[in-house]
Design a protein around this motif. Structure first.
Motif, PDB file in Angstrom:
ATOM      1  N   VAL A   8      23.466   1.105 -29.648  1.00 31.87           N
ATOM      2  CA  VAL A   8      24.561   1.738 -30.409  1.00 31.87           C
ATOM      3  C   VAL A   8      25.631   0.719 -30.771  1.00 31.87           C
ATOM      4  CG1 VAL A   8      26.430   3.430 -30.277  1.00 31.87           C
ATOM      5  CG2 VAL A   8      24.150   4.021 -29.427  1.00 31.87           C
ATOM      6  N   ILE A   9      25.985  -0.143 -29.807  1.00 28.60           N
ATOM      7  CA  ILE A   9      26.996  -1.180 -30.075  1.00 28.60           C
ATOM      8  C   ILE A   9      26.497  -2.148 -31.148  1.00 28.60           C
ATOM      9  CG2 ILE A   9      28.232  -3.132 -29.070  1.00 28.60           C
ATOM     10  CD1 ILE A   9      28.299  -1.623 -26.431  1.00 28.60           C
ATOM     11  N   LEU A  10      25.219  -2.503 -31.080  1.00 24.65           N
ATOM     12  CA  LEU A  10      24.646  -3.409 -32.084  1.00 24.65           C
ATOM     13  C   LEU A  10      24.695  -2.804 -33.478  1.00 24.65           C
ATOM     14  CD1 LEU A  10      21.529  -4.821 -30.183  1.00 24.65           C
ATOM     15  CD2 LEU A  10      23.488  -6.136 -31.005  1.00 24.65           C
ATOM     16  N   ILE A  11      24.316  -1.531 -33.576  1.00 24.18           N
ATOM     17  CA  ILE A  11      24.339  -0.871 -34.892  1.00 24.18           C
ATOM     18  C   ILE A  11      25.758  -0.861 -35.453  1.00 24.18           C
ATOM     19  CG2 ILE A  11      24.011   1.334 -36.075  1.00 24.18           C
ATOM     20  CD1 ILE A  11      21.669   1.872 -34.192  1.00 24.18           C
ATOM     21  N   PHE A  12      26.736  -0.526 -34.598  1.00 25.33           N
ATOM     22  CA  PHE A  12      28.138  -0.510 -35.038  1.00 25.33           C
ATOM     23  C   PHE A  12      28.567  -1.906 -35.487  1.00 25.33           C
ATOM     24  CE2 PHE A  12      32.611  -1.274 -33.909  1.00 25.33           C
ATOM     25  CZ  PHE A  12      33.217  -0.351 -34.749  1.00 25.33           C
ATOM     26  N   LEU A  13      28.177  -2.938 -34.723  1.00 28.89           N
ATOM     27  CA  LEU A  13      28.573  -4.308 -35.035  1.00 28.89           C
ATOM     28  C   LEU A  13      28.019  -4.750 -36.393  1.00 28.89           C
ATOM     29  CD1 LEU A  13      29.989  -6.868 -33.935  1.00 28.89           C
ATOM     30  CD2 LEU A  13      27.794  -7.531 -32.945  1.00 28.89           C
ATOM     31  N   PHE A  14      26.764  -4.405 -36.673  1.00 30.83           N
ATOM     32  CA  PHE A  14      26.163  -4.810 -37.949  1.00 30.83           C
ATOM     33  C   PHE A  14      26.661  -3.959 -39.111  1.00 30.83           C
ATOM     34  CE2 PHE A  14      23.035  -6.860 -35.164  1.00 30.83           C
ATOM     35  CZ  PHE A  14      22.889  -8.072 -35.813  1.00 30.83           C
ATOM     36  N   MET A  15      27.038  -2.728 -38.852  1.00 28.84           N
ATOM     37  CA  MET A  15      27.517  -1.859 -39.931  1.00 28.84           C
ATOM     38  C   MET A  15      28.886  -2.293 -40.467  1.00 28.84           C
ATOM     39  SD  MET A  15      25.350   0.504 -40.865  1.00 28.84           S
ATOM     40  CE  MET A  15      24.152  -0.816 -40.742  1.00 28.84           C
ATOM     41  N   ILE A  16      29.702  -2.913 -39.602  1.00 28.26           N
ATOM     42  CA  ILE A  16      31.042  -3.316 -40.062  1.00 28.26           C
ATOM     43  C   ILE A  16      31.028  -4.669 -40.749  1.00 28.26           C
ATOM     44  CG2 ILE A  16      32.158  -1.968 -38.233  1.00 28.26           C
ATOM     45  CD1 ILE A  16      32.702  -4.634 -36.779  1.00 28.26           C
ATOM     46  N   GLN A  17      29.865  -5.338 -40.806  1.00 22.75           N
ATOM     47  CA  GLN A  17      29.809  -6.657 -41.439  1.00 22.75           C
ATOM     48  C   GLN A  17      30.172  -6.603 -42.916  1.00 22.75           C
ATOM     49  OE1 GLN A  17      29.339  -9.555 -39.774  1.00 22.75           O
ATOM     50  NE2 GLN A  17      29.342  -8.244 -37.970  1.00 22.75           N
ATOM     51  N   ARG A  18      29.833  -5.485 -43.588  1.00 22.13           N
ATOM     52  CA  ARG A  18      30.075  -5.412 -45.032  1.00 22.13           C
ATOM     53  C   ARG A  18      31.559  -5.391 -45.375  1.00 22.13           C
ATOM     54  NH1 ARG A  18      30.654   0.028 -46.835  1.00 22.13           N
ATOM     55  NH2 ARG A  18      30.576   1.537 -45.137  1.00 22.13           N
ATOM     56  N   PHE A  19      32.413  -5.089 -44.392  1.00 19.65           N
ATOM     57  CA  PHE A  19      33.854  -5.091 -44.662  1.00 19.65           C
ATOM     58  C   PHE A  19      34.447  -6.484 -44.606  1.00 19.65           C
ATOM     59  CE2 PHE A  19      33.019  -0.840 -42.807  1.00 19.65           C
ATOM     60  CZ  PHE A  19      33.386  -0.079 -43.893  1.00 19.65           C
ATOM     61  N   GLY A  20      33.672  -7.444 -44.106  1.00 18.22           N
ATOM     62  CA  GLY A  20      34.142  -8.828 -44.075  1.00 18.22           C
ATOM     63  C   GLY A  20      34.790  -9.188 -42.754  1.00 18.22           C
ATOM     64  N   THR A  21      34.572 -10.429 -42.344  1.00 15.60           N
ATOM     65  CA  THR A  21      35.121 -10.903 -41.076  1.00 15.60           C
ATOM     66  C   THR A  21      36.642 -10.901 -41.085  1.00 15.60           C
ATOM     67  OG1 THR A  21      33.183 -12.325 -40.870  1.00 15.60           O
ATOM     68  CG2 THR A  21      35.040 -12.805 -39.436  1.00 15.60           C
ATOM     69  N   HIS A  22      37.250 -11.196 -42.247  1.00 19.78           N
ATOM     70  CA  HIS A  22      38.706 -11.340 -42.293  1.00 19.78           C
ATOM     71  C   HIS A  22      39.429 -10.038 -42.011  1.00 19.78           C
ATOM     72  CE1 HIS A  22      37.774  -9.733 -46.252  1.00 19.78           C
ATOM     73  NE2 HIS A  22      39.046  -9.489 -46.445  1.00 19.78           N
ATOM     74  N   ARG A  23      38.733  -8.891 -42.131  1.00 16.75           N
ATOM     75  CA  ARG A  23      39.371  -7.606 -41.883  1.00 16.75           C
ATOM     76  C   ARG A  23      39.730  -7.425 -40.403  1.00 16.75           C
ATOM     77  NH1 ARG A  23      40.268  -4.632 -46.810  1.00 16.75           N
ATOM     78  NH2 ARG A  23      38.631  -5.253 -48.244  1.00 16.75           N
TER      79      ARG A  23
END
Length: 544
Positions: A8-23
């Motif tokens: 679950v943590i992995l899925i959440f981590l990869f799903m937020i990648q599209r918002f960009g690291t700078h966010r």
């Protein structure tokens, strides 16, 4: 349950990648600072409380005694010892945005002291409670700090994972620029940092791979073996490449190079041999992933080069271009045509295929090639390189657009190209006028009669005027065709097959592996964001 929560943590981590690291990256530094302060502070607390004599372990002589006493078992244990450095190694995966001085200060003042205190503190704790070695980290945490440490540990692990993911995106992005990876969509997530990119396809492949490994192994032992193998291989390969840099670029003294190999190289090879001992217990995983990636990159780059050399060997000759230009059956239609090709020198054979089947050419033709250079950025004024294609009546140009591996492609690509083409026409006429002026000046210095000199100067002045009128006409025509008729993008859609006499390995690589990759990667029109209404594909078969 632990494996499920991790997924679950992995899925959440990869799903937020599209918002960009700078966010979210503004939280990384505070969290990591808290993490290092906590592990260093807890380690110091355990040293004071349980056993201060563990500080003697920093003495390297104990390493020698340990190997003398345990022999083979000591060598095998190095595979576990290396895991103590893997978390610190992950910190270097995404440090490209920081200066060398910042990295040196943070490592020496924060990271290294915290790690030494943390590990010696756990050793001190285990001196009192040797039976709790399987969970020494959390067992050594004082009671009131357990849950805060638990939360910070998860956040620190997520940040380290984020660094690895960002590092993967950066490597794939640079491999794309060098033609060593199939085209995939790259999203630039930051307006200030070019290196912060997001690659959706790679993101989802990584997510599925991580979920598969977590759900399949269900044990940190095998995952640790796999990660240790990957880290030691990276260290060894990095040192090997550094030796090449020392020899070829830095011109380092040969005795210092030998000393480096005998010390650092020996230690890393010793660790490598130890982790390979656990090859069947998870160590095979990174090597299997690497083999798949190497096959993909090798096949793509190999066929990519073969295609380029095929076009280079079958490019259209100047005589054939003159025939096309002089052909009265060849109609000229309004508009500007941009013909995309990988070929930098000459006209690609697919253009011959096009004019043979469609006896019509646009009023202005630009053969566009994009090339990535082995530098990080190309100055905008040096990005577009034009040359005129003779004969002049064809009104055709060659354009090489050069990018560095950190450059972002322009949004207004068409407008920029047309503007630079106008500037090239002006510079071309200016250069010709300078040559004419030089001819006139040389004539004045000669022994010719004054009347002939005056006549020659008049001819030079008339030639300059004619050239300037032609330049003005070409620029006006270019502006008119662009504004009224618009631009048509012609994409060469080449089908690649192996020759009949090719061996079976070459047929497998070209006919099956490469074409499978090509069908499943991003096409060129999507890479350049070309509107479908103004796109024309020209198909041709290449036999390599």
């Amino acid at each position: 349950m632990i494996a499920g929560i991790s997924v679950v943590i992995l899925i959440f981590l990869f799903m937020i990648q599209r918002f960009g690291t700078h966010r979210v990256s503004y939280t990384f530094a505070p969290v990591l600072c808290v993490w290092f302060v906590l592990i260093g502070g807890i380690g110091f607390y355990n040293i004071i409380k349980h056993d201060k004599t563990v500080l003697k372990a920093i003495n390297p002589m104990y390493i020698v005694e340990y190997f003398i006493r345990n022999k083979k078992d000591a060598w095998i244990s190095l595979g576990g010892v290396v895991l103590c450095t893997t978390g610190a190694e992950a910190l270097f995966a995404d440090l490209g945005h920081f200066s060398v001085r910042a990295i040196q200060v943070s490592m020496c003042s924060m990271v290294y002291p915290a790690l030494i205190l943390a590990y010696t503190g756990q050793s001190s704790y285990l001196r009192q409670y040797p039976d709790e070695v399987s969970d020494a980290f959390y067992k050594s945490v004082p009671g009131p700090l357990y849950w805060p440490m638990f939360v910070v540990s998860i956040l620190a692990a997520a940040i380290a994972s984020q660094a690895m993911i960002s590092g993967t995106f950066s490597i794939v992005h640079q491999s794309l620029s060098l033609g060593c990876f199939p085209p995939v969509k790259v999203v630039y997530t930051s307006a200030n940092h070019e290196g912060q990119v997001y690659i959706p396809a790679i993101n989802y492949i990584l997510m599925l791979a991580c979920i598969g490994v977590t759900a399949g192994f269900k044990s940190t032992v095998k995952i640790g073996n796999a990660y240790g193998t990957a880290v030691v291989f990276v260290m060894t390969l990095t040192s090997s490449l550094l030796v090449l840099v020392m020899i070829m670029i830095w011109k380092t003294n040969i005795f210092l190079i030998i000393l480096y190999i005998l010390t650092i190289g020996f230690v890393e090879l010793l660790y490598l041999s130890s982790v390979l001992y656990k090859f069947t217990s998870g160590g095979y995983l990174p090597l299997a992933f690497s083999a798949v990636l190497m096959i993909i990159m090798y096949v793509w780059n190999d066929v990519y080069r073969r295609k380029y050399h095929y076009e280079l060997d079958h490019k259209i000759s100047p005589a054939r271009l003159k025939e096309i230009s002089a052909n009265k059956n060849m109609s000229r239609i309004p508009g500007l045509a941009m013909f995309y090709s990988e070929l930098v020198h000459g006209i690609p054979p697919i253009f011959e295929h096009y004019v043979s089947n469609v006896p019509a050419l646009h009023s202005i033709i630009v053969f566009v090639s994009t090339k990535s250079l082995h530098i990080n950025k190309v100055p905008p004024e040096e990005r577009y390189f034009f040359r005129r294609v003779e004969p002049r009546e064809l009104f055709a140009f060659r354009c090489v657009v050069r990018y560095g591996y950190k450059d972002v492609r322009e949004v207004a690509f068409e407008e920029t190209l047309v503007t630079r083409l106008k500037e090239f026409i002006q510079e071309e006429i200016l250069l010709q006028n300078q040559m004419l002026s030089t001819i006139g000046n040389n004539a004045e210095k000669g022994t010719e009669p004054e009347g002939e000199i005056v006549e020659r100067n008049n001819d030079v002045a008339n030639a300059k005027q004619v050239e300037e009128e032609i330049m003005q006409q070409e620029i006006e025509q270019l502006q008119k065709e662009w504004e009224e008729a618009g631009i048509v993008h012609m994409i060469g859609e080449s089908e690649v097959i192996a020759k009949k006499e090719a061996n079976i390995m070459k047929r497998i690589v070209i006919n099956h592996v490469y074409n499978l990759l090509k069908r499943n990667v991003r096409q060129r029109e999507k890479v350049f964001d070309i509107p479908h209404k103004r796109m024309l594909k020209v198909g041709m078969t290449y036999q390599l």
